[in-house]
Motif scaffolding. Structure first.
Motif, PDB file in Angstrom:
ATOM      1  N   ILE A  44       0.840  -1.208   0.000  1.00  0.00           N
ATOM      2  CA  ILE A  44       0.000   0.000   0.000  1.00  0.00           C
ATOM      3  C   ILE A  44       0.874   1.255   0.000  1.00  0.00           C
ATOM      4  O   ILE A  44       0.649   2.191  -0.778  1.00  0.00           O
ATOM      5  N   LEU A  45       1.893   1.276   0.866  1.00  0.00           N
ATOM      6  CA  LEU A  45       2.770   2.438   0.947  1.00  0.00           C
ATOM      7  C   LEU A  45       3.650   2.576  -0.293  1.00  0.00           C
ATOM      8  O   LEU A  45       4.044   3.691  -0.658  1.00  0.00           O
ATOM      9  N   ARG A  46       3.949   1.434  -0.922  1.00  0.00           N
ATOM     10  CA  ARG A  46       4.794   1.455  -2.129  1.00  0.00           C
ATOM     11  C   ARG A  46       4.148   2.245  -3.251  1.00  0.00           C
ATOM     12  O   ARG A  46       4.844   2.831  -4.097  1.00  0.00           O
ATOM     13  N   ASP A  47       2.818   2.297  -3.263  1.00  0.00           N
ATOM     14  CA  ASP A  47       2.099   3.050  -4.290  1.00  0.00           C
ATOM     15  C   ASP A  47       1.617   4.411  -3.783  1.00  0.00           C
ATOM     16  O   ASP A  47       0.734   5.019  -4.373  1.00  0.00           O
ATOM     17  N   SER A  48       2.196   4.872  -2.679  1.00  0.00           N
ATOM     18  CA  SER A  48       1.805   6.164  -2.120  1.00  0.00           C
ATOM     19  C   SER A  48       2.165   7.308  -3.077  1.00  0.00           C
ATOM     20  O   SER A  48       3.127   7.221  -3.850  1.00  0.00           O
ATOM     21  N   ARG A  49       1.386   8.370  -3.018  1.00  0.00           N
ATOM     22  CA  ARG A  49       1.679   9.558  -3.824  1.00  0.00           C
ATOM     23  C   ARG A  49       2.855  10.347  -3.266  1.00  0.00           C
ATOM     24  O   ARG A  49       3.408  11.205  -3.953  1.00  0.00           O
ATOM     25  N   ILE A  50       3.208  10.057  -2.016  1.00  0.00           N
ATOM     26  CA  ILE A  50       4.323  10.766  -1.386  1.00  0.00           C
ATOM     27  C   ILE A  50       5.619  10.051  -1.751  1.00  0.00           C
ATOM     28  O   ILE A  50       5.827   8.888  -1.388  1.00  0.00           O
ATOM     29  N   ARG A  51       6.475  10.728  -2.463  1.00  0.00           N
ATOM     30  CA  ARG A  51       7.682  10.108  -2.992  1.00  0.00           C
ATOM     31  C   ARG A  51       8.603   9.590  -1.883  1.00  0.00           C
ATOM     32  O   ARG A  51       9.191   8.521  -1.992  1.00  0.00           O
ATOM     33  N   GLN A  52       8.708  10.334  -0.781  1.00  0.00           N
ATOM     34  CA  GLN A  52       9.603   9.933   0.299  1.00  0.00           C
ATOM     35  C   GLN A  52       9.171   8.597   0.916  1.00  0.00           C
ATOM     36  O   GLN A  52      10.017   7.785   1.310  1.00  0.00           O
ATOM     37  N   ILE A  53       7.853   8.383   1.014  1.00  0.00           N
ATOM     38  CA  ILE A  53       7.361   7.116   1.558  1.00  0.00           C
ATOM     39  C   ILE A  53       7.711   5.970   0.619  1.00  0.00           C
ATOM     40  O   ILE A  53       8.120   4.892   1.060  1.00  0.00           O
ATOM     41  N   ARG A  54       7.551   6.188  -0.677  1.00  0.00           N
ATOM     42  CA  ARG A  54       7.919   5.157  -1.643  1.00  0.00           C
ATOM     43  C   ARG A  54       9.393   4.818  -1.528  1.00  0.00           C
ATOM     44  O   ARG A  54       9.784   3.652  -1.583  1.00  0.00           O
ATOM     45  N   TRP A  55      10.226   5.840  -1.358  1.00  0.00           N
ATOM     46  CA  TRP A  55      11.661   5.616  -1.222  1.00  0.00           C
ATOM     47  C   TRP A  55      11.986   4.824   0.051  1.00  0.00           C
ATOM     48  O   TRP A  55      12.865   3.958   0.051  1.00  0.00           O
ATOM     49  N   LEU A  56      11.283   5.130   1.136  1.00  0.00           N
ATOM     50  CA  LEU A  56      11.520   4.404   2.381  1.00  0.00           C
ATOM     51  C   LEU A  56      11.196   2.914   2.227  1.00  0.00           C
ATOM     52  O   LEU A  56      11.943   2.056   2.718  1.00  0.00           O
ATOM     53  N   VAL A  57      10.085   2.610   1.550  1.00  0.00           N
ATOM     54  CA  VAL A  57       9.719   1.210   1.328  1.00  0.00           C
ATOM     55  C   VAL A  57      10.765   0.518   0.457  1.00  0.00           C
ATOM     56  O   VAL A  57      11.191  -0.609   0.743  1.00  0.00           O
TER      57      VAL A  57
END
Length: 222
Positions: A44-57
């Motif tokens: 779910i977080l991998r497809d987040s609109r927030i780029r930083q969250i995607r990078w963290l995953v």
């Protein structure tokens, strides 16, 4: 070299070894549950609109998949206390197993999610379903049907990985077996029996996963 087999110490320690098997299964189940939670949450977080969250995953997946499990469990058990977080061996083992399995589960589940036709998702949204409902009702179950064999194999591997938890004295089969061997010096008999127990545990898990596949993820017979 003359070596006489003597399974007497193994038979005497059988209750302890069987209890160690239960400890192994307990660690495995705890790790599997946590891995599934991390896997689904990570997708779910991998497809987040927030780029930083995607990078963290992405960073989490790459770090965990490219470092040894032994280093991971040592980090949680020995390094985190320096930051004020001290855990007993069993919770440490479950968390380490969950984190390790979760990194692989993210990629496996994500592959299944991407296999779902985009039109089905758009149809669900057009019917007024919320994104969470679309994910749960339209995406997740078909995705799990596609990836369950891979996920089951990963969880069997995770179960065998519990043996590494003996390095921090978590209560499981390998740690019990090592203690029995150190007391009896019957290496062949003890480790041979442990090998048999691990084979039985793996076989039982595959049978359970097979029944789950038949019950929940098999396609209807026409």
């Amino acid at each position: 070299m003359n070596y006489t087999l003597d399974f007497g110490p193994v038979i005497d320690a059988l209750p302890s070894l069987l209890a160690g098997c239960l400890g192994t299964i307990g660690l495995a189940i705890g790790g599997m549950v946590l891995a599934i939670v991390i896997g689904i949450g990570g997708v779910i977080l991998r497809d987040s609109r927030i780029r930083q969250i995607r990078w963290l995953v992405l960073a989490f997946v790459e770090i965990i998949r490219n470092t040894p499990f032994l280093v991971q469990i040592f980090f949680i058990y020995f390094a985190l206390p320096l930051a004020g977080l001290r855990l007993d061996p069993t919770p440490t083992a479950i968390i380490a197993l969950g984190i390790n399995g979760g990194a692989y589960a993210i990629e496996i589940i994500r592959g299944g999610v991407q296999s779902i036709n985009r039109g089905q998702i758009e149809a669900g949204l057009a019917l007024g379903l919320r994104k969470a409902q679309v994910f749960r009702l339209i995406v997740l179950k078909p995705a799990l049907r596609a990836i369950f064999p891979s996920l089951a194999s990963q969880f069997v591997l995770l179960t065998l990985t519990t043996s590494v938890a003996s390095a921090i004295s978590a209560y499981e089969l390998t740690s019990v077996g090592q203690r029995v061997e150190s007391e009896s010096f019957r290496s062949f008999e003890v480790f041979g029996t442990m090998t048999l127990f691990y084979l039985i545990i793996s076989w039982l898990l595959m049978r359970v996963f097979g029944m789950i596949t038949t019950r929940y993820f098999s396609y209807p017979v026409k």
